[in-house]
Write an enzyme that holds these catalytic residues in place. Structure first.
Site, PDB file in Angstrom:
ATOM      1  N   SER A  52      -9.714   1.582   3.105  1.00 23.55           N
ATOM      2  CA  SER A  52      -8.870   2.422   2.292  1.00 23.55           C
ATOM      3  C   SER A  52      -7.823   1.664   1.474  1.00 23.55           C
ATOM      4  O   SER A  52      -7.287   2.207   0.511  1.00 23.55           O
ATOM      5  CB  SER A  52      -8.144   3.432   3.177  1.00 23.55           C
ATOM      6  OG  SER A  52      -7.273   2.767   4.081  1.00 23.55           O
ATOM      7  N   SER A  59      -9.803  -1.123   7.083  1.00 24.95           N
ATOM      8  CA  SER A  59      -9.237  -0.892   5.754  1.00 24.95           C
ATOM      9  C   SER A  59      -8.534  -2.073   5.112  1.00 24.95           C
ATOM     10  O   SER A  59      -8.194  -1.996   3.934  1.00 24.95           O
ATOM     11  CB  SER A  59      -8.258   0.275   5.797  1.00 24.95           C
ATOM     12  OG  SER A  59      -8.972   1.473   5.724  1.00 24.95           O
ATOM     13  N   LYS A 109       0.848  -1.189   0.000  1.00 25.22           N
ATOM     14  CA  LYS A 109       0.000   0.000   0.000  1.00 25.22           C
ATOM     15  C   LYS A 109       0.885   1.240   0.000  1.00 25.22           C
ATOM     16  O   LYS A 109       1.913   1.277   0.702  1.00 25.22           O
ATOM     17  CB  LYS A 109      -0.891  -0.042   1.245  1.00 25.22           C
ATOM     18  CG  LYS A 109      -1.919   1.066   1.378  1.00 25.22           C
ATOM     19  CD  LYS A 109      -2.773   0.833   2.638  1.00 25.22           C
ATOM     20  CE  LYS A 109      -3.857   1.867   2.834  1.00 25.22           C
ATOM     21  NZ  LYS A 109      -4.696   1.593   4.021  1.00 25.22           N
TER      22      LYS A 109
HETATM   23  N1  GLN Z   1     -13.053   3.571   6.644  1.00 21.49           N
HETATM   24  C1  GLN Z   1     -12.506   3.934   7.909  1.00 21.49           C
HETATM   25  C2  GLN Z   1     -12.118   5.392   7.879  1.00 21.49           C
HETATM   26  O1  GLN Z   1     -12.441   6.025   6.954  1.00 21.49           O
HETATM   27  C3  GLN Z   1     -11.323   3.074   8.231  1.00 21.49           C
HETATM   28  C4  GLN Z   1     -10.136   3.418   7.426  1.00 21.49           C
HETATM   29  C5  GLN Z   1      -8.949   2.594   7.765  1.00 21.49           C
HETATM   30  O2  GLN Z   1      -9.058   1.506   8.344  1.00 21.49           O
HETATM   31  N2  GLN Z   1      -7.782   3.118   7.436  1.00 21.49           N
HETATM   32  O3  GLN Z   1     -11.506   5.890   8.762  1.00 21.49           O
END
Ligand code: GLN
Length: 487
Positions: free
Chosen positions: A156, A180, A81
């Protein structure tokens, strides 16, 4: 042929590489070629390093030629990532703020993978600074779901999930702050593991919310996830929150630990908002475990309804502090028309950050500000303790907890325009981060529209060997993970 190679598992490729049936160069070249063929549809990567990857593959083949003992990742393309540092490669975090940043050092997980001979291939797309559930918040592109290009891959870590599902990599790494890794794994029919907080070093991960962030693998099978976790786990003196614990042989544990297990079904996770087809797939998975002799019982996690509010206070508070470093002075975007030093800060941040990041920095600054700290931040920390205690209470009577990963299958790009509806897609994953527990999403079938569905299993702190064995029992008895998208 190329397709078969690039959709193989680590376990299969390790055998073929060891038998000299294929070379690391052939495997890497096939991955590069297949990526060229599908990347314009999937948009999983922010940058690619084909020549560098081939040089890494050649080095692996050279090690093999002189008869060195090699692990299962040697010569296997793995994608990280774009928020995990790899020396001399770009690290954008999906943000204009870091558009031109090249990392001068390796994250601990990157150096561990290099030590194991992995070929580090490409930088996968994400929501800006990992804030989002769809990759639509990336400053560069919206990654597409390989099973339906009109839909999102989740987020994400959407690029890491989509690249794997589309055969553009053999395994990938993501980061999981509120879901994420697990949610995009569920959306893309791959396995995604968020380890216990502290098991994997965060050194070299661009920080979002430091008390929640954890790096973990995406893989095609639970067995591959076990191999990946074994490669990246372990204490690191450069991450003060990393935990000193022995790392067991996760892959060996899959065969050693046979159950039957006691599984808890939290009633709060099966209410309003759960898509009926997702619910039905999870019921079928529960029936599978019962048939295997597992005891399945209802448990209660009574503070579940507060998870989302607590998360969006703690995560934004920590983000507002972590992102203060992006000020236009050193390695970040700097506004071209700043007239004085305050202008450098204001304009660079105004231009460099996207709307979701700004929303969170503002919210996080507010909940930490004097007069509101006690009402929001301090209170959220107290409720967080209660949320963790809910899980620990449940573990007095069960070995693991079973839930859907996401309330729905992948949604369409553009479908969730208001932030709250986007935030709700993480309701089943966020509690796991607040409690610091390990959680895994495993492919569990498809909706009638052909969209992947994920099963989440939540384990006890640092008991990844058990969690993986429980997940493997399901995964190895089904062939969902062998399905491929038609691209
Ligand atoms: N979707 C969640 C957020 O927007 C989690 C994101 C993540 O785990 N980095 O914060």
């Amino acid at each position: 042929m190329a397709d078969d190679l690039t959709f193989s598992t680590i376990a299969q490729l390790a055998d073929r590489l060891a038998a000299r049936d294929i070379s690391a160069r052939e495997l890497t070249q096939a991955t590069i070629d297949h990526t060229s063929a599908v990347e314009n549809k999937v948009k999983a990567f922010n940058s690619l390093n084909p020549e560098d990857a081939l040089a890494q593959a050649d080095a692996s083949d050279a090690r093999r030629a002189v008869g060195q003992a090699l692990g299962p990742l040697d010569g296997v393309p793995i994608s990280l990532k774009d928020v995990i540092a790899v020396k001399d490669q770009p690290l954008t975090a999906g943000s204009k703020m870091l558009e031109n940043y090249v990392s001068p050092y390796d994250a601990t997980v990157a150096s561990k993978l290099k030590q194991d001979g992995a070929v580090l291939w490409g930088r996968t797309n994400l929501d800006e600074f990992a804030m989002g559930s769809s990759t639509e918040n990336s400053a560069f592109a919206t990654t597409r779901n390989p099973y339906d290009l009109e839909r999102v891959p989740g987020g994400s870590s959407g690029g890491s999930a989509a690249a794997l599902a589309a055969g553009q990599s053999i395994a990938t790494l993501g980061s999981d702050t509120g879901g994420s890794i697990r949610q995009p794994a569920a959306f893309c029919n791959v396995v995604g593991l968020k380890p216990t907080y502290g098991l994997v070093s965060r050194f070299g991960l661009a920080a979002f919310a430091s008390s929640l962030d954890q790096i973990g693998p995406f893989a095609r099978t639970v067995e591959d996830a076990a191999i990946m976790l074994g490669a990246i786990a372990g204490h690191d003196p450069r991450d003060s929150t990393s935990y000193k614990t022995d790392i067991p042989g996760y892959r060996a544990a899959l065969a050693e630990k046979k159950g039957p297990w006691k599984l808890g079904i939290p009633k709060e996770y099966f209410g309003d908002g759960l898509d009926p087809e997702v619910g039905a797939a999870i019921e079928t998975a529960i029936a599978f475990y019962r048939d295997q002799g597992c005891e399945v019982r209802e448990v209660s996690l009574p503070h579940t309804e507060h998870c989302l509010s607590v998360y969006y206070i703690i995560a934004t508070a920590e983000a507002s502090s972590n992102l203060a470093r992006y000020d236009g002075v050193r390695y970040t975007h700097r506004s071209a028309d700043a007239k004085d030093v305050l202008d450098v800060y204001y304009k660079s941040r105004e231009e460099g950050f996207g709307p979701e990041v700004k929303r969170r920095v503002i919210l996080g600054t507010y909940v930490l500000s004097s007069g509101y700290y006690d009402a929001y931040y301090l209170r959220a920390q107290k409720v967080r303790t209660l949320i963790r205690q809910d899980f620990l209470n449940a573990y007095e009577s069960v070995d693991a907890i079973l839930t859907p990963t996401s309330p729905t299958p992948a949604f369409k790009a553009g479908e969730k325009a208001d932030p709250l509806s986007m935030y709700l897609s993480d309701i089943y994953t966020i509690g796991v981060n607040l409690a610091g527990l390990p959680g895994i999403s495993v492919p569990a079938g498809f909706s009638s529209a052909g969209l992947p569905i994920g099963l989440q299993l939540i384990g006890q702190p640092y008991q990844e060997a058990d969690l993986l064995a429980i997940a493997h029992a399901y995964d190895s008895a089904h062939d969902w993970s062998a399905q491929r998208p038609s691209l």
